[in-house]
Design an enzyme around this catalytic site. Sequence first.
Site, PDB file in Angstrom:
ATOM      1  N   CYS A  38       0.801  -0.949   0.012  1.00 52.09           N
ATOM      2  CA  CYS A  38      -0.124   0.045  -0.101  1.00 52.09           C
ATOM      3  C   CYS A  38       0.850   1.262   0.079  1.00 52.09           C
ATOM      4  CB  CYS A  38      -0.955  -0.221   1.282  1.00 52.09           C
ATOM      5  SG  CYS A  38      -0.176   0.035   2.744  1.00 52.09           S
TER       6      CYS A  38
ATOM      7  N   HIS B 215      -1.304   0.647   7.879  1.00 53.60           N
ATOM      8  CA  HIS B 215      -2.032   0.706   6.699  1.00 53.60           C
ATOM      9  C   HIS B 215      -1.751   2.149   6.184  1.00 53.60           C
ATOM     10  CE1 HIS B 215      -4.044  -0.470   2.978  1.00 53.60           C
ATOM     11  NE2 HIS B 215      -5.160   0.028   3.334  1.00 53.60           N
TER      12      HIS B 215
ATOM     13  N   ASN C 138      -8.763   4.437   0.008  1.00 57.40           N
ATOM     14  CA  ASN C 138      -7.872   3.179   0.603  1.00 57.40           C
ATOM     15  C   ASN C 138      -7.474   2.334  -0.591  1.00 57.40           C
ATOM     16  OD1 ASN C 138      -7.231   0.955   1.859  1.00 57.40           O
ATOM     17  ND2 ASN C 138      -9.318   0.414   2.763  1.00 57.40           N
TER      18      ASN C 138
END
Length: 642
Positions: A68, A224, A249
């Site tokens: 990510c 994250h 996201n």
Amino acid sequence: MQPPSAGLFVDLEFPACVSSIVCAGDTPLTPLCDRITWLRPQEICASPHLFPENPRHGLGKQGILGDCWFICACSALQQSDKLLHQVIPAGQCTWNDPGYSGRFTCRFWRYGRWVEVTIDDCLPCLGHKLCFSHCQDEGAFWLPLLEKAYAKLHGCYEALWAGQVVDALVDLTGGLVERWSFEVAEESVREKMLSRMLDLKERCAMSCSVLHNKDGAGDLGEFHAFTITDIQRGFTKHGQELLLLRVHNPWGRSCWGGSWGESGDKWALMDQTESSRFLPQIQDGEFWVEKEEFLREFNEVTVAFPVNEKEHIHSFWTGWPLLHTQQICGSWLKGKSAGGSRNNASFPDNPKLWLHIKEESEVYLSLMQSQKAKTGATICKRNSQSRRGSTNSTALYAVGLHVWKVEKRRFNLQKTILSPPVAGTSSHCYDRQLHLRCDLSPGYHLLIPSTFHRDTEGEFLLRVLSSGPIMLRELTSNQPVTRRNEDVMRGIWETQELKGQWKKGSSAGGSRNFSSHHLNPAIPFCVPTKVQLVKVTLRQHCQGNQCHAIGFHVYLVPLDTSLSPLSQEPCASCVPHSHSQEVSKMCDLPPGQYVVVPSTYLPDQECDFFISIAIKLDRKPIKSQETLGQILKEVSVIKLMK
């Protein structure tokens, strides 16, 4: 009919096999390797293209690879055609062009220069679908191709599992990147950060991260990273101003159930005209979050400095272009130039550089460390013990940088480094790169990059960016200075050996960051007259590698006995707290009564410790004809302070 891959380029350096997927095999990718197939884009969809027509459809989705951090950094390329074509050069033949060959080239900024990485377009798939990164527009392939080139640079896809957004942004832009923590900042500082983000939203790539789970409104995920895609002001029906941030996201699905989520109850505070400005704008995986919720749920923000069309980096604090850039590569070598932190008497042995400032300037000093991974690729990420949890990279060292202003080029090095620096890192940190911002006056400045521990070997790149003219060069002579550790230790020393314990709930108060710091043991000692040096050494009793982060502070006992020594600033400190079995510091202390307060970084961490206080006496040793050997006087003291 010929198969789609006939006659196309095949990258033998990064082949379509398991070795390009996993290196160490310590991530969830390993069990899936046998099911992964490699397909070219024309085998995945009917009409592949490099970029989507609508840039908003180029937002990345993560897939089954834990990168990510890299996908969020790629958002920088969507804000600037100049940056995009720097990383993915224009003019490459794609699938509908006559000259298509299945070959693509990407560029990354690595330790001071742009390097090219060439790949074929065979991409990992599960069930004829991309299993790693992909775009909202599933026919656009710029992101999975860039991800493959980045994986090749690091050795394999698995090497991208967990990392730093700041590192990827530097690799993609060649610029400066700052990380702002909300956890330690005061409310006024957080407000300033958000105001600056609002001003910069059109020119800077921004990311936000969750570092640990919270009992919040949404399941955001631990460790994250997210992309901040917009920041807007809004108003309630009653005219109250709101600041809303649009967050994406990389999982590509909704994960936010907060008050300003898609079905949140706070939208009723706006009239329909106002709310319609916000709700229709969100793509898959995006959500709006109000300022207070944002500060509560997210731990930090990463912001890249803007780069203009002439590739000049602009300061987002002053707006000035940093037109002047110089850089030097260097190394720390054991026994020669790895002197360690300022806690060590060997600190002057570290590499030293002259920085000549020709006019008053805003200056950024960037220190980047480099290591060689076992695969042979040059990679730098946090180690497995860091708060990021990277599982497969080589460890980074704790590094720091200090700057002194000197009036002339002939100067006393020892005297200079004992004086306060004009700028420096507050602590050594394990980041791949760190930078200092400082306003420097004309003249010469001494720069000393260092690792926390002496004899720690590594390579570094020191980069200076300035609004005014500069000259950077290394001191050609880096011979060890006269005040070596063995010279300092000669003479008569009086030593105390002190034993103690950090115990949960009573004497394990943690560092000065915590209000319980005063609970730590406070061990008194006296510095008599005519004393040159005091060396304090703290050693913890730990099993194997299970060491706590330890350090200590030395406080002068005030003449007013009603005051606590800990109510004032320490006169010497061994910080940052280090995950080492032993730490030490050499101090120049004037005569007086002192206490040394050893601590773990976090409160309530239990451990036994030993502390040595060695005081160098200002008298000549007495020579003796007898061979009785050396006598070591030891005093064992256990002191418990409430």
